[in-house]
Design a protein around this motif. Sequence first.
Motif: not given
Length: 325
Positions: A291-306
């Motif tokens: 879950v912690d790693e997924a949270t980190r990955m989600k932050r990366i996704c959200k930092s890019h549009p589209g």
Amino acid sequence: MFTKIGEMAETIPIVEPDTKCRVVNNLFVHNPKLEGIAVAGAGIPPALVMRSRFYQLLGTQYGYNLYMGRPVSLVMNSHPLVVQYEEPITEVSIQAMNRAEEELYDGVLVAQEEMLYGFVSIRRLLLEVADLRAEMAVFMNALTGLPGNRIIDDRLQQSANQKCFSVLYIDLDHFKSYNDSYGFKMGDSLIQATAALLREQFSGQGSFLGHIGGDDFIAILSHHDYQDPCSKVIEGFEQIKQSFYSAEDLKNNFVKGESRSGGYGAIPLVSISIAVVTNQKCDFQSMDQIVDEATRMKRICKSHPGSICYANNEPDSQSLGLRLE
């Protein structure tokens, strides 16, 4: 909680086809709660005599004199619903409700290994189905019918012990603004369409799909081949979302609304983000670590549009994998 029809079957009397109706009458009289009697004999399939229909026939003008001294084969239902012990009660309830109207309230005969096993009344069957659905509702998301958080937690815990896994956290970007602009009914429809799209890619063997809530989903794969289905999800989402916007908003490529920061202005159209966690290059000892790693990955996704898919096995944050803007 019963799941198989045979688990709730009750024993009822069994008579032969040439048994006189007066004998059947005596069985009903001495067993006031008895709803049906089975009829079985060599060379014939099981038949059924329901109390209500039996007394309807006897209650006609000449019924008592006509039938009482004659064989029960004249009044029995020769083609009742007969099911096997192992059949799920939900499937049996569907079969029962699809019968002819005059048979809707007839009970169900249960067989096991070609032998008559027992009887289930329609009232008890429907009550059990209602209880089962209420129990399932606790574990399933009401909007999409997908497994909810209780089942998701169990599957995540199991993943930590698997040799290979890919956990995909999937959510919609700018979904709140969409709800604000188009209303909750359209928002729910978009969630359901997204769930249907995800089912197409993550419903086969080795896949699990759950609905965390709102616009958040999770897919768990027992392998590392996530790229192709993720690509298809992104392409599919970009297509289906076209039908959820007005022509003007599609042309502008934004809607007017309030951002998360409270400001009012142009908000991008909804997109889909897929944050992927695999144990391809690193080990996880618990669900919390995943879950912690997924949270980190989600932050990366959200930092890019589209619409985007990004995995923890990518070499750096510049390698965005699959992306559509």
